[in-house]
Design a protein around this motif. Structure first.
Motif, PDB file in Angstrom:
ATOM      1  N   LYS A 121     -56.685 134.583  -5.203  1.00  7.05           N
ATOM      2  CA  LYS A 121     -56.415 135.521  -4.110  1.00  7.05           C
ATOM      3  C   LYS A 121     -56.346 136.919  -4.699  1.00  7.05           C
ATOM      4  CE  LYS A 121     -52.583 136.266  -0.918  1.00  7.05           C
ATOM      5  NZ  LYS A 121     -51.281 135.726  -0.485  1.00  7.05           N
ATOM      6  N   VAL A 140     -55.662 140.970  -3.718  1.00  3.20           N
ATOM      7  CA  VAL A 140     -55.149 141.837  -2.661  1.00  3.20           C
ATOM      8  C   VAL A 140     -55.481 143.284  -3.005  1.00  3.20           C
ATOM      9  CG1 VAL A 140     -53.103 142.528  -1.339  1.00  3.20           C
ATOM     10  CG2 VAL A 140     -53.248 140.212  -2.274  1.00  3.20           C
ATOM     11  N   VAL A 174     -57.450 141.250   1.856  1.00  2.04           N
ATOM     12  CA  VAL A 174     -57.204 140.109   0.959  1.00  2.04           C
ATOM     13  C   VAL A 174     -58.480 139.280   0.854  1.00  2.04           C
ATOM     14  CG1 VAL A 174     -55.727 138.128   0.464  1.00  2.04           C
ATOM     15  CG2 VAL A 174     -54.839 140.015   1.849  1.00  2.04           C
ATOM     16  N   TYR A 208     -59.858 135.725  -0.427  1.00  3.79           N
ATOM     17  CA  TYR A 208     -59.462 134.383  -0.870  1.00  3.79           C
ATOM     18  C   TYR A 208     -60.658 133.655  -1.453  1.00  3.79           C
ATOM     19  CZ  TYR A 208     -55.220 134.760   2.006  1.00  3.79           C
ATOM     20  OH  TYR A 208     -54.024 135.142   2.554  1.00  3.79           O
ATOM     21  N   LEU A 268     -59.727 138.681   4.544  1.00  2.07           N
ATOM     22  CA  LEU A 268     -58.848 139.091   5.638  1.00  2.07           C
ATOM     23  C   LEU A 268     -58.755 140.609   5.643  1.00  2.07           C
ATOM     24  CD1 LEU A 268     -56.612 138.375   7.791  1.00  2.07           C
ATOM     25  CD2 LEU A 268     -54.995 138.481   5.901  1.00  2.07           C
ATOM     26  N   GLN A 310     -57.341 144.145   7.706  1.00  2.00           N
ATOM     27  CA  GLN A 310     -56.391 144.613   8.721  1.00  2.00           C
ATOM     28  C   GLN A 310     -56.872 145.923   9.310  1.00  2.00           C
ATOM     29  OE1 GLN A 310     -52.847 144.540   6.244  1.00  2.00           O
ATOM     30  NE2 GLN A 310     -53.747 142.636   5.505  1.00  2.00           N
ATOM     31  N   THR A 318     -55.658 130.964   6.212  1.00  2.00           N
ATOM     32  CA  THR A 318     -55.457 132.398   5.997  1.00  2.00           C
ATOM     33  C   THR A 318     -54.312 132.892   6.880  1.00  2.00           C
ATOM     34  OG1 THR A 318     -57.764 132.645   5.399  1.00  2.00           O
ATOM     35  CG2 THR A 318     -56.605 134.655   6.018  1.00  2.00           C
ATOM     36  N   ASP A 375     -51.143 131.534   5.162  1.00  2.00           N
ATOM     37  CA  ASP A 375     -50.828 132.186   3.891  1.00  2.00           C
ATOM     38  C   ASP A 375     -50.389 133.637   4.084  1.00  2.00           C
ATOM     39  OD1 ASP A 375     -51.161 132.011   0.764  1.00  2.00           O
ATOM     40  OD2 ASP A 375     -51.985 133.948   1.387  1.00  2.00           O
ATOM     41  N   SER A 376     -51.037 134.326   5.029  1.00  5.72           N
ATOM     42  CA  SER A 376     -50.783 135.770   5.161  1.00  5.72           C
ATOM     43  C   SER A 376     -49.684 136.094   6.168  1.00  5.72           C
ATOM     44  CB  SER A 376     -52.068 136.475   5.604  1.00  5.72           C
ATOM     45  OG  SER A 376     -52.392 136.083   6.937  1.00  5.72           O
ATOM     46  N   TYR A 390     -50.367 136.647   9.153  1.00 10.31           N
ATOM     47  CA  TYR A 390     -51.025 137.435  10.212  1.00 10.31           C
ATOM     48  C   TYR A 390     -51.603 136.535  11.285  1.00 10.31           C
ATOM     49  CZ  TYR A 390     -50.904 141.946   7.908  1.00 10.31           C
ATOM     50  OH  TYR A 390     -50.501 143.114   7.355  1.00 10.31           O
TER      51      TYR A 390
END
Ligand code: SAH
Length: 349
Positions: free
Chosen positions: A72, A74, A81, A83, A97, A99, A144, A147-148, A150
């Motif tokens: 992972k 970031v 992110v 993965y 991922l 945002q 995802t 894990d996040s 979100y």
């Protein structure tokens, strides 16, 4: 293991058939479906409203797919992110991922590797290992989110692989992810990107799913396109553009074109004019992407000045064109490179 059925890839109707064939009440199918697709459990033991004996029976007959985070990364700049997920058979795929102000978006892979051979793309360098199952497509989203923390609002199928080369599983995935008893994602919030498999574009049009179709165009004449995208030899530009117009006529959904700008290959003023002519006032959007250099290939990204000029020229010619904002530039190995490194083709990570 092999002969067990992949429970998470089943539609609710299929699950009902399976459950009633086991002599259980049909309503249990809905309960199990929600455990899998809303609460996203990964074991039968977590389905606490199911009788223990029935859970044991399920375990005998089905398996619940699970992918694991192998690596992972970031971004320190914007929180993007990346993965690297490991599948049950050891294959790996990448998921990203992102945002935005309006929510979280995920870019998922459709195949482990790719056989399309685009010259500027890292995902195709070692060919295709295999296509992903519907549950592996779903799990990139589910894992995802877990894990996040979100909630994912939109999905783009622009990761490793060619989605329309994995047509049946991708359509199954689309039905599962948009099912009201599951994640209930509106397909208006999903984009599917293809290098241009014309026959499949027509198949997809017939389904009228409401998703956004993105076409990886990248060139305006057959000679250039066939050089950088071998798929063009099978489906030349005239066929592809006709399919795009027909897709719009059938679905009413505006097409999005991706155009990766490569220095000296497809970024001249003449090519911008040719692109406007090719699109010929079509109701569409053009996404310009300065190409991400892949170390195995000699392609260079267009200079910022050329990118700006290309875009301005398109705008002047009446084409709706934007330059894609770059996210996670500090973890921005071109798509497919993380997977390649992990399988040891280019040293270790
Ligand atoms: N196979 C599908 C989806 C995966 S690629 C397709 O071809 O559309 C997702 C997008 O990234 C495509 O537009 C692809 O052409 C583009 N792409 C691939 N490698 C790239 C690179 N090195 N730089 C910029 N865009 C790239």
């Amino acid at each position: 293991m092999q002969d067990k059925i992949d429970l998470k890839s089943l539609t609710l109707e299929e699950l009902k058939e399976q459950i009633t064939a086991l002599g259980e009440k049909g309503f249990r199918a809905g309960q199990i479906y929600r455990w899998l697709h809303q609460r996203k459990v990964s074991s039968f033991d977590e389905m606490t409203d199911q009788p223990a004996a029935f859970r044991a029976q399920l375990e005998q007959r089905f398996y619940i797919n699970r992918i694991t985070v192998k690596k992972k990364l970031v971004s320190k700049i914007d929180g993007t992110v990346k993965y690297l997920y490991q599948l049950r058979d050891g294959n790996c795929v990448e998921t990203v991922l992102m945002q935005y102000k309006h929510g979280a978006s995920i870019c998922i892979s459709s195949q482990a590797g790719c056989r399309m051979g685009c010259q500027f793309c890292a995902s195709t360098l070692a060919g295709l290992e295999r296509s992903l199952t519907a549950s592996e497509l779903l799990d990139q989203v589910y894992m995802t989110e877990q894990d996040s923390g979100y909630k994912i609002d939109s999905i783009v199928m622009m990761g490793i692989g060619e989605p329309l080369d994995n047509y049946d599983n991708v359509v199954r995935f689309l039905r599962l992810i948009s099912s009201p008893e599951g994640m209930n994602l509106s397909l208006r919030h999903l984009s599917l990107s293809t290098c241009g498999l014309v026959d499949r574009i027509y198949d997809l049009a017939q389904l009228k799913l409401g998703l956004t179709l993105s076409i990886s165009l990248h060139a305006t004449d057959d000679e250039t396109r066939s050089k950088i995208m071998p798929v063009n030899k099978k489906y030349p530009l005239s066929d592809l553009m006709k399919a795009c117009r027909d897709y719009f006529a059938i679905t009413g959904r505006r097409i999005s074109f991706e155009y990766a700008l490569i220095e000296g290959v497809n970024d001249t003023p003449a090519q911008a004019t040719a692109l406007a002519k090719l699109l010929n006032h079509m109701n569409c959007h053009v996404n310009l992407i300065p190409v991400n250099p892949v170390k195995e290939r000699a392609y260079r990204r267009s200079t910022p000045a050329n990118v700006a000029r290309f875009q301005q020229q398109l705008t002047r010619l009446g084409v709706n064109a934007t330059v894609r904002r770059e996210l996670g530039s500090d973890i921005n190995a071109a798509c497919g490179q993380l997977r390649r490194e992990s399988v040891g083709k280019e040293g270790s990570i």
